[in-house]
Design a protein around this motif. Structure first.
Motif, short mmCIF file in Angstrom:
data_model
loop_
_atom_site.label_atom_id
_atom_site.label_comp_id
_atom_site.label_asym_id
_atom_site.label_seq_id
_atom_site.Cartn_x
_atom_site.Cartn_y
_atom_site.Cartn_z
N SER A 1 -3.34 -1.14 7.52
CA SER A 1 -2.97 -0.42 8.26
C SER A 1 -3.99 0.91 8.44
N HIS A 2 -3.68 1.57 9.34
CA HIS A 2 -4.66 2.81 9.51
C HIS A 2 -4.68 3.73 8.28
N GLU A 3 -3.56 3.84 7.55
CA GLU A 3 -3.53 4.55 6.48
C GLU A 3 -4.17 4.19 5.37
N ALA A 4 -4.17 2.86 5.17
CA ALA A 4 -4.83 2.10 3.95
C ALA A 4 -6.61 2.01 4.45
N ASP A 5 -6.85 1.93 5.62
CA ASP A 5 -8.19 1.63 5.91
C ASP A 5 -8.91 3.10 5.62
N THR B 1 -1.08 -5.08 9.58
CA THR B 1 -1.44 -3.76 9.95
C THR B 1 -0.30 -2.64 10.02
N ARG B 2 0.85 -2.85 9.45
CA ARG B 2 2.11 -2.22 9.74
C ARG B 2 2.00 -1.19 8.70
N SER B 3 2.38 0.03 9.51
CA SER B 3 2.53 1.44 8.77
C SER B 3 3.85 1.39 7.91
N PHE C 1 0.75 -1.15 -0.09
CA PHE C 1 0.05 0.04 0.10
C PHE C 1 0.82 1.24 0.00
N SER C 2 0.54 2.40 -0.70
CA SER C 2 1.20 3.37 -0.66
C SER C 2 -0.01 4.65 -0.96
N GLU C 3 0.28 5.57 0.11
CA GLU C 3 -0.75 6.77 -0.03
C GLU C 3 -0.43 7.64 -1.26
N SER C 4 0.95 7.72 -1.81
CA SER C 4 1.17 8.62 -2.78
C SER C 4 1.88 7.85 -4.05
#
Length: 258
Positions: free
Chosen positions: A162-166, A154-156, A96-99
């Motif tokens: 993870s919280h960011e992905a969720d 769940t590791r960021s 996963f990546s936010e950017s």
């Protein structure tokens, strides 16, 4: 100046520097891995095919050179280096990546050589594409297997739970069990094609066979009237004819075409 490219389907980030950084980092990983890993047979066969076909070898060499001369950072300088990276891709599960989320890593490698003048010739070669399809099938098998679950945690910041992905995905909408290993998903593909909980996406008029439903988390891309069985239209900037989109389309023509 930051380069922006509208990549078809948005399977790669628009910012070229983001994709170039991915290529550079992955190239370092692939070269380190190559010292200990045996080349996959599908990749070895592709490499042999390129080596033994002078026209394909010429087109690929030129496509790489044209992309590099245009200033693009590919992560490889020639066919041999490309093969090393391609082999490493076969055990790559997208984090996963936010950017800088990259769903299709092979696209990141071939993004620019494909659109060079020599690349157009190369990627029209049926034999080359058949070998490449074999390679992609190997990667498909990997992401459909248990070893592809590296980032189902769940590791960021790279875990898909993870919280960011969720916050992006909304995991509570989907069938999963946080109490189970990997939340119950058998593979990356199992997670990627995860099912909604009953009622999460109500279907409008389920008894009306004139209503077309989206089969995935998507929205209508385009609406076109008076479509013919053999007609040109575009999906993700690529031209198609209706008859080419489904092998059984002829039998469905009466339902799909007014």
């Amino acid at each position: 100046m930051r380069q922006i490219r509208r990549r078809i389907g948005e399977w790669l980030p628009r910012e070229e520097d983001v994709v170039a950084r991915f290529r550079k980092e992955f190239a370092a990983h692939a070269r380190k891995r190559a010292n200990a890993a045996q080349t996959n047979s599908a990749v070895a066969d592709l490499a042999a095919f390129i080596r033994d076909d002078p026209v394909v070898r010429m087109d690929f060499t030129r496509a790489i050179g044209q992309a590099r001369e245009a200033g693009f950072k590919l992560g490889y300088a020639d066919i041999d280096e490309f093969i090393v990276l391609l082999d490493a891709m076969l055990t790559y599960a997208p984090p996963f990546s936010e950017s800088s989320l990259i769903h299709c890593p092979v696209n990141a490698l071939l993004d620019w050589p494909m659109v060079m003048p020599s690349g157009y010739a190369l990627f029209r070669d049926p034999a080359f594409n058949a070998h490449l399809k074999r390679v992609l099938n190997v990667w498909s098998a990997f992401v459909s297997g248990p070893y592809s679950r590296e980032h189902l945690n769940t590791r960021s910041p790279n875990g898909w739970f993870s919280h960011e992905a969720d916050s992006k995905i909304g995991l509570s909408q989907f069938l999963c069990d946080p109490a189970k290993p990997y939340w119950g998903y058998a593979s990356w593909n199992h997670f990627f094609t995860r099912e909604f909980k009953p009622g999460a996406r109500p279907v409008a008029q389920p008894g009306n066979d004139k209503v077309i439903f989206s089969a995935c988390e998507a929205s209508p891309y385009n609406i076109h009237d008076n479509v013919k069985l053999q007609d040109a239209f575009w999906i993700k900037s690529q031209p198609y004819s209706l008859i080419e989109t489904n092998s059984d389309i002829s039998s469905m023509a009466g339902r799909l075409i007014a």
